[in-house]
Each structure stands twice: as structure tokens, then as C-alpha cells.
Design a protein around this motif. Structure first.
Motif, PDB file in Angstrom:
ATOM      1  N   ASP A 142      -5.512  -6.049  -9.863  1.00  0.00           N
ATOM      2  CA  ASP A 142      -5.239  -5.635  -8.473  1.00  0.00           C
ATOM      3  C   ASP A 142      -5.092  -6.852  -7.560  1.00  0.00           C
ATOM      4  OD1 ASP A 142      -4.994  -2.902  -8.532  1.00  0.00           O
ATOM      5  OD2 ASP A 142      -7.126  -2.484  -8.147  1.00  0.00           O
ATOM      6  N   ASP A 145      -1.432  -8.075  -8.447  1.00  0.00           N
ATOM      7  CA  ASP A 145      -0.229  -7.239  -8.340  1.00  0.00           C
ATOM      8  C   ASP A 145       0.165  -7.058  -6.872  1.00  0.00           C
ATOM      9  OD1 ASP A 145      -1.832  -5.209  -7.363  1.00  0.00           O
ATOM     10  OD2 ASP A 145      -1.749  -3.982  -9.165  1.00  0.00           O
ATOM     11  N   LYS A 146       1.491  -6.851  -6.667  1.00  0.00           N
ATOM     12  CA  LYS A 146       2.035  -6.827  -5.304  1.00  0.00           C
ATOM     13  C   LYS A 146       1.564  -5.619  -4.511  1.00  0.00           C
ATOM     14  CE  LYS A 146       6.232  -9.630  -5.524  1.00  0.00           C
ATOM     15  NZ  LYS A 146       6.538  -9.872  -6.948  1.00  0.00           N
ATOM     16  N   ASN A 147       1.234  -4.513  -5.242  1.00  0.00           N
ATOM     17  CA  ASN A 147       0.919  -3.287  -4.513  1.00  0.00           C
ATOM     18  C   ASN A 147      -0.530  -3.261  -4.035  1.00  0.00           C
ATOM     19  OD1 ASN A 147      -0.928  -1.942  -6.431  1.00  0.00           O
ATOM     20  ND2 ASN A 147       0.861  -2.053  -7.782  1.00  0.00           N
ATOM     21  N   SER A 148      -0.851  -2.261  -3.241  1.00  0.00           N
ATOM     22  CA  SER A 148      -2.218  -2.106  -2.729  1.00  0.00           C
ATOM     23  C   SER A 148      -2.858  -0.831  -3.267  1.00  0.00           C
ATOM     24  CB  SER A 148      -2.228  -2.110  -1.199  1.00  0.00           C
ATOM     25  OG  SER A 148      -1.871  -3.391  -0.727  1.00  0.00           O
ATOM     26  N   GLU A 156      -8.628  -3.401  -3.728  1.00  0.00           N
ATOM     27  CA  GLU A 156      -7.532  -3.934  -2.914  1.00  0.00           C
ATOM     28  C   GLU A 156      -8.080  -4.222  -1.514  1.00  0.00           C
ATOM     29  OE1 GLU A 156      -4.436  -4.712  -3.768  1.00  0.00           O
ATOM     30  OE2 GLU A 156      -4.068  -3.729  -5.689  1.00  0.00           O
ATOM     31  N   ASN A 169      -2.427 -10.547  -3.825  1.00  0.00           N
ATOM     32  CA  ASN A 169      -1.199  -9.809  -4.146  1.00  0.00           C
ATOM     33  C   ASN A 169      -0.054 -10.711  -4.588  1.00  0.00           C
ATOM     34  OD1 ASN A 169      -2.429  -7.349  -3.703  1.00  0.00           O
ATOM     35  ND2 ASN A 169      -1.761  -7.207  -1.575  1.00  0.00           N
TER      36      ASN A 169
END
Ligand SMILES: [Ca+2]
Ligand SMILES: [Ca+2]
Length: 310
Positions: A142, A145-148, A156, A169
Motif C-alpha cells: 500500500d 502502490d499509486k492508489n489509496s 493508506e 504512493n
């Protein structure tokens, strides 16, 4: 009356002389401080330039090495070590470490941003081998990775905002970021530090330079002792020249019947961390430089430099 005036004049002369003496003394002492400060700055600059010269020496060594062979092992890394040696008027010492003997945190994500299942498995085992909880894998993914969207055991911004910062991120630029990740923290980072790297691209693990825990993490159910046995099979006695092919590693009796796979394993490396310590006059400098070697072009470039910690 006249004598009294003479007395006052004499006192004034003495006072003026005293004031001038104090002012001159202050000027001289300030000048000496300035000279010393300039000298210190000069020494610091020279110490840093000397460290850069040390990095050049390492680059030359890495180019010569790739001209001679296509395998990298601990013996080569050991012979690259420079003890404290006089150099160009100061002192220099340094050593190189193969960053591909470690688990590259940035392998956890594939190029398309999805989770790499094999890297995830290997990293989870490494966490357990250093005494951390397997659930921290989700938090590390987490973090990168780019997402939340939180993974089941992940974290996140909704978690990190409570700590006063946000998730990166993006790929790791330094393994020290692990100290900020949920479930790892500073102690966890210290436990993992000798076994992980943060390289700017996906890389293979060099089984010739990987320490016991990194090798143990390649196999389901392997302990630190199993990892030590693999190191012993690789380097039974100095010089520690390792395997000349990846096959020689895979066919070890110790690995028979295990879930070992050749994916993302190698016996050669492109990334090396060079540490150079220098002294010049009263100044000292320590330089870390992450060097990338291009085996085909036979070139070496510094992709990251620092004076704190890697
Ligand atoms: Ca080599
Ligand atoms: Ca994220």
C-alpha cells in the motif's frame, strides 16, 4: 590646576590606547576565526572531493570487473575493499556492497502496477525470518502502490494522516522509508536493513552474494539455519567465488523437492552501493553512492548519492 589637567589627559590617553588595543585584539581574533573557518570549509570541500575520487576508483573497478567476467560473487566484493590508505594528501577507505544480494522492495510491484505474487511471497518469508509479522507485506505494498485503497492488512492515508504524514504512493527511493510503514517501524526497519534494497527498477537477486536470510526466503518453510547451509554449500571456504551458473545453485541437494524457482534470480549484478570515508586536515566525509553498471556498454553511472544513510 595645570597638573590636574595633565592627569586627566594622561588617563584619557591610557583609555584610548586600551580601547584601541581591545579593538585590535578583537579584530585579530576574529580574523583568526575567519581563517580557521575558511580552512575548515576548504578541508571539508577537499574531503568531499576526495570521496568523489573514491567513487571514481570504484567505477573503474566495476568496469574492469565486467571486462574480465560476467559473474559477481563475494570474493570480488571483498577484494574491492580499500583499507584506510593515504591518497592525494588525505586518507581514504571504502567498500562496495552488491545491492542485488538483497531483496529489492521495488520488485513487489510489476511494471503495470499490479502486485508481483512471487516477490510478495519472498518478502513475506523475509519478514517472518527477521521476526516481523507477515501482515506488514500489505502495508508495504500500500505504501508503494499509486492508489489509496487499503489491502486487507494494509494502510493508506486514512491511517498515516493520524501519524502526521501520507503514504508515498510511489516506488521506494530508500529502504529507510520502511521505518514509516505500519507494522514495521524503526525497529523493524533496523532488522530488515541488511537484507533489503530500493533500486530504481526491478532486479534479480544475485544468489552468489545474498546472505543466509535472503536465500532462506526463496524457499517455503526454510529457516535461518537452512539459509546458512545454502551459504555453506555456495562458499565452502575462501575465496568465496560462488556459482558459475544459476543451474549450479538450483541443483543443490538442499533445494531438491522444494518450491524454488529461477525467476528473478541471477549470478550477476548491476547495482552496487559504494561507501567512501575520507579525511583531509581536520575534516572527514562519508559518501554513499549507488552505482549502476551497464554490462553491455561497460559503463557505470551514479544513480544516487548521499552523505547521511542509504
Ligand atoms: Ca564480476
Ligand atoms: Ca497506496
Amino acid at each position: 590646576m595645570k597638573r590636574r589637567q595633565q592627569g586627566v589627559a594622561l588617563i584619557m590617553v591610557i583609555m584610548v590606547v586600551a580601547v584601541i588595543t581591545i579593538a585590535v585584539a578583537e579584530l585579530v581574533s576574529r580574523q583568526q576565526v575567519d581563517i580557521r573557518r575558511a580552512g575548515n570549509l576548504f578541508d571539508q570541500d577537499r574531503a568531499y572531493l576526495l570521496a568523489l575520487a573514491g567513487e571514481d576508483v570504484a567505477r573503474g573497478w566495476l568496469v574492469r570487473d565486467i571486462e574480465q567476467n560476467t559473474v559477481d560473487n563475494l570474493n570480488e566484493v571483498e577484494v574491492s575493499r580499500i583499507p584506510r590508505t593515504p591518497f592525494e594528501g588525505g586518507f581514504i577507505s571504502g567498500w562496495a556492497e552488491d545491492m542485488q544480494g538483497r531483496f529489492n522492495l521495488n520488485n513487489l510491484l510489476a511494471a503495470d502496477g499490479s502486485v508481483d505474487p512471487l516477490a510478495r511471497k519472498r518478502f513475506g518469508r523475509l519478514l517472518r525470518l527477521v521476526g516481523l509479522d507477515l501482515s506488514a507485506v500489505d502495508a508495504v505494498i500500500d505504501w508503494m502502490d499509486k492508489n489509496s485503497d487499503e489491502l486487507p492488512d494494509g494502510a493508506e492515508d486514512s491511517y498515516y494522516s493520524g501519524q502526521g504524514y501520507s503514504a508515498a504512493n510511489r516506488l521506494f527511493t530508500s529502504p529507510s522509508e520502511l521505518a514509516l510503514v505500519k507494522g514495521i517501524g524503526f525497529k523493524g526497519y533496523q532488522a530488515l536493513a541488511p537484507y533489503v534494497s530500493a533500486l530504481p527498477e526491478r532486479t534479480a537477486i544475485n544468489v552468489n552474494t545474498a546472505p543466509d536470510l535472503v536465500l532462506a526466503a526463496l524457499v517455503e518453510g526454510f529457516s535461518k539455519e537452512d539459509g546458512e547451509e545454502l551459504v555453506q554449500a555456495r562458499d565452502p571456504e575462501p575465496p568465496n567465488e560462488g556459482f558459475s551458473s544459476l543451474d549450479d545453485f538450483i541443483v543443490l541437494p538442499k533445494l531438491a523437492g522444494t518450491d524454488i524457482v529461477e525467476t528473478d534470480l541471477d549470478i550477476a549484478s548491476s547495482y552496487f552501493l559504494v561507501t567512501v570515508n575520507t579525511e583531509w586536515g581536520r575534516a572527514r566525509a562519508q559518501l554513499y553512492s549507488l552505482l549502476k553498471r551497464d554490462a553491455a556498454k561497460k559503463t557505470v553511472v551514479s544513480v544516487m548519492r548521499g552523505q547521511g544513510a542509504y
